[in-house]
Design an enzyme around this catalytic site. Structure first.
Site, PDB file in Angstrom:
ATOM      1  N   LEU A 179     -62.366 -41.834  35.286  1.00  0.00           N
ATOM      2  CA  LEU A 179     -63.389 -40.791  35.320  1.00  0.00           C
ATOM      3  C   LEU A 179     -62.989 -39.570  34.506  1.00  0.00           C
ATOM      4  CD1 LEU A 179     -64.241 -40.926  39.140  1.00  0.00           C
ATOM      5  CD2 LEU A 179     -65.656 -41.790  37.250  1.00  0.00           C
ATOM      6  N   SER A 203     -64.766 -44.899  29.100  1.00  0.00           N
ATOM      7  CA  SER A 203     -65.135 -46.317  28.908  1.00  0.00           C
ATOM      8  C   SER A 203     -65.527 -46.958  30.243  1.00  0.00           C
ATOM      9  CB  SER A 203     -64.022 -47.090  28.206  1.00  0.00           C
ATOM     10  OG  SER A 203     -62.753 -46.895  28.767  1.00  0.00           O
ATOM     11  N   LYS A 213     -56.498 -38.512  32.006  1.00  0.00           N
ATOM     12  CA  LYS A 213     -56.250 -39.419  30.887  1.00  0.00           C
ATOM     13  C   LYS A 213     -55.672 -38.700  29.673  1.00  0.00           C
ATOM     14  CE  LYS A 213     -60.528 -40.683  30.708  1.00  0.00           C
ATOM     15  NZ  LYS A 213     -61.018 -39.789  31.770  1.00  0.00           N
TER      16      LYS A 213
END
Length: 188
Positions: A13, A86, A18
Site C-alpha cells: 500500500l 502494483s 516501500k
C-alpha cells in the site's frame, strides 16, 4: 544462494515503507559496489509513465513499463529495485514473466492499512476518505495481497535495518562485513 543481478519488486500500500526500504537497500548495494537502480513509483509516474492515470488498464501499463526497464537493467548486470503499489496479482505475475522467473524477487511490504493511513505523508488517504481521490488503493480500490511472495516485511513491526537484512540474506549478501557472494566471485 546467488540471486544477483535481479529485480527486487517491493509491493504494498501507499505509505507502507516501500520507497524508504528501496533507498536503504540501494545504500547497502552502493556500499558493496553492486550496480543498482531504484525505480520508485512516484518518480516513474512523473517520468516514463506521466501519460498514465490510475485505471486498471493504466496501472497494468505502468507495471509493464517498469518490468521492461527492470529486465533491461538485469540484462546489463544491474540490480533493479522497483517500489510500486502494483495492486493487482495478474500485473505482478506478468512482471515476473517479463523480468524472468529466476530474477524476480517479490517482497510484500505488508504494513497494515491503519498504519499506512496514520503515516499518510502525502495526505492521500485523507483525500481519498474525503472523496477527493477516487479508486485509491486500499480505500476505493482493492489491493490483492501476494499469495506466495518471496519475502514479507511489515515495516510497523521491524526496523529498517531488519528489513534490509532480510532482503540481503535472500540475495546472498553478508552485511556483517559488507561483502557479497557475487562481489567475491567477480574478483576472482
Amino acid at each position: 544462494m546467488n540471486r544477483l543481478p535481479c529485480t527486487i519488486w517491493l509491493t504494498g500500500l501507499s505509505a507502507a515503507g516501500k520507497t524508504t526500504l528501496a533507498h536503504a537497500l540501494a545504500a547497502l548495494l552502493t556500499s558493496i559496489a553492486v550496480a543498482h537502480e531504484v525505480l520508485d513509483g512516484d518518480v516513474v509516474r512523473q517520468t516514463v509513465c506521466r501519460d498514465l492515470g490510475f485505471s486498471p488498464a493504466d496501472r497494468r501499463e505502468n507495471v509493464r513499463r517498469v518490468a521492461a526497464r527492470c529486465r533491461e537493467l538485469n540484462d546489463a548486470g544491474v540490480v533493479a529495485i522497483a517500489a510500486l503499489v502494483s495492486p493487482y496479482r495478474a500485473d505482478r505475475e506478468s512482471a515476473r514473466h517479463t523480468i524472468g522467473l529466476g530474477r524476480f524477487v517479490e517482497a510484500f511490504v505488508s504494513t497494515p492499512l491503519t498504519v499506512c493511513e496514520a503515516r499518510d505523508p502525502k495526505g492521500l488517504y485523507k483525500k481519498a476518505r474525503a472523496g477527493e481521490i477516487t479508486n485509491f488503493t486500499g480505500t476505493g480500490d482493492v489491493y490483492e495481497i501476494p499469495l506466495e511472495p518471496d519475502l514479507t516485511i511489515d515495516t510497523s513491526s521491524c526496523t529498517l535495518d531488519e528489513a534490509v537484512d532480510a532482503i540481503a540474506r535472500m540475495l546472498g549478501i553478508d552485511r556483517s562485513n559488507r561483502t557479497s557472494t557475487i562481489a567475491q566471485h567477480e574478483r576472482r
